[in-house]
Design a protein around this motif. Sequence first.
Motif, PDB file in Angstrom:
ATOM      1  N   UNK A  92       0.834  -1.191   0.000  1.00  0.00           N
ATOM      2  CA  UNK A  92       0.000   0.000   0.000  1.00  0.00           C
ATOM      3  C   UNK A  92       0.872   1.245   0.000  1.00  0.00           C
ATOM      4  N   UNK A  93       0.657   2.121  -0.962  1.00  0.00           N
ATOM      5  CA  UNK A  93       1.296   3.432  -0.970  1.00  0.00           C
ATOM      6  C   UNK A  93       0.252   4.431  -0.489  1.00  0.00           C
ATOM      7  N   UNK A 241       3.740  -0.929   4.068  1.00  0.00           N
ATOM      8  CA  UNK A 241       3.089   0.381   3.985  1.00  0.00           C
ATOM      9  C   UNK A 241       4.154   1.404   3.611  1.00  0.00           C
ATOM     10  N   UNK A 242       3.976   2.045   2.463  1.00  0.00           N
ATOM     11  CA  UNK A 242       4.935   3.026   1.965  1.00  0.00           C
ATOM     12  C   UNK A 242       4.288   4.396   1.871  1.00  0.00           C
ATOM     13  N   UNK A 243       5.067   5.462   2.072  1.00  0.00           N
ATOM     14  CA  UNK A 243       4.546   6.798   1.784  1.00  0.00           C
ATOM     15  C   UNK A 243       4.540   7.055   0.278  1.00  0.00           C
ATOM     16  N   UNK A 254      10.719   6.514   4.902  1.00  0.00           N
ATOM     17  CA  UNK A 254      10.623   5.299   5.695  1.00  0.00           C
ATOM     18  C   UNK A 254       9.276   4.609   5.496  1.00  0.00           C
ATOM     19  N   UNK A 255       9.292   3.285   5.639  1.00  0.00           N
ATOM     20  CA  UNK A 255       8.077   2.505   5.444  1.00  0.00           C
ATOM     21  C   UNK A 255       8.006   1.385   6.478  1.00  0.00           C
ATOM     22  N   UNK A 256       6.846   0.778   6.585  1.00  0.00           N
ATOM     23  CA  UNK A 256       6.627  -0.372   7.459  1.00  0.00           C
ATOM     24  C   UNK A 256       6.686  -1.628   6.609  1.00  0.00           C
ATOM     25  N   UNK A 267      11.517   1.743   8.546  1.00  0.00           N
ATOM     26  CA  UNK A 267      12.727   2.327   7.974  1.00  0.00           C
ATOM     27  C   UNK A 267      12.815   2.020   6.482  1.00  0.00           C
ATOM     28  N   UNK A 268      13.914   2.377   5.858  1.00  0.00           N
ATOM     29  CA  UNK A 268      15.065   3.067   6.419  1.00  0.00           C
ATOM     30  C   UNK A 268      15.026   4.569   6.159  1.00  0.00           C
TER      31      UNK A 268
END
Length: 398
Positions: A92-93, A241-243, A254-256, A267-268
């Motif tokens: 998911x972005x 989960x990404x921005x 950073x992402x989950x 991270x990272x």
Amino acid sequence: MAQYDFIVIGGGIIGLATARQLQQDHPGSTIAVLEKESRLALHQTGRNSGVIHAGVYYTPGSLKAKFCREGNLATKEFCREHKIPFRETGKLLVATTHAELGRMQDLLERCRQNDIPTEVLNQQQLQEKEPNVVGLGATWVPSTGIVDYARITHQLAALFTSAGGEIHTNCQVIGIRENQGVEITSSIGRFSAQFVVGCAGLHSDRLIRMLGKEPEFRILPFRGEYFQLPVDKRRIVSHPIYPIPNPELPFLGIHLTPMSDGSLTVGPNATLALAREGYSRWSMNLRDLIDMFSYAGLYRLIGTYPGPTLSELKNSLYRPGYLKLAQRYCPQIELKDLCPYPSGVRAQAVRADGKTLDDFLFVKGEHSLIVGNAPSPAATSALPIARHICEQVKELLG
């Protein structure tokens, strides 16, 4: 002097994939891999998010886009064939502002051009899919997966050695000379080969210089700091989960990421390391420091991104700042949840004008080919990269 038909320098995933592909393309050839560490996959291959990327961000027509699309399928097929666990989790972005919703539309167009299936989720659909994630909307990318790339590397090594290939560990390359073939001086002795492929990651520019060429870039090491969430927070999300990335910045944010071992990492970030293998904050290497701080490209890069540079440094030193980035889309994460986890170092190729090299780059010699730049998604793309390298080798051999 040990003699071979082919030598591959570097025992990461690209090096082993290349050695195995050379073996398949040139049956009966003698092939060796030289690795300076005591074990394989100790650097970028073994220190990443473990994501099987789909290719969302990459410029249509670039090698990145091509290799990632092919690598996503090839990696999963290799895992199925050799019974290596992986999960096709999807990704998911998440857009948390109206500006990010606008940028999300640009990403969707890029996905369409790269032939990547996606689905747009509104706020309610996002909440249904991930109740602990907040956002105005999201892009769902179903083909993203999770795997342990070090495990893939060791499987490639097993296939390579069982077919007669040799792996020399604790073997640091000190010098390379092309002369009717290639002669290599190493910490454990001398080797010769008809052809050499360099897959040295963080030290790729140094291999190029050993061959008497001046690379158009220098490797600058950026440490990516990760945290691991505690066991009671591991199921706070089910998917990576990404921005939505800012295209004006060189890093994604950073992402989950749910990892292949069941853990969940955050991270990272991206902050300049003081050594090419500087996994701890204060690790220093004098040679690496001289290389960095004598290079005009470093100052021009910082001059291009002064705000993000200071922000990344602040958030590295000030954990609440790091936490705030994750809380934008997952507010349930607390400061006490950021548990220690090994850092990675990204080999960022930067030109003298301060511009980063964003695509794969291969530098050819008379009897050599060096992988100069192998940015993310290099691990995902390792198998098609190896095929591409071996096609180039065939052309150079005539």
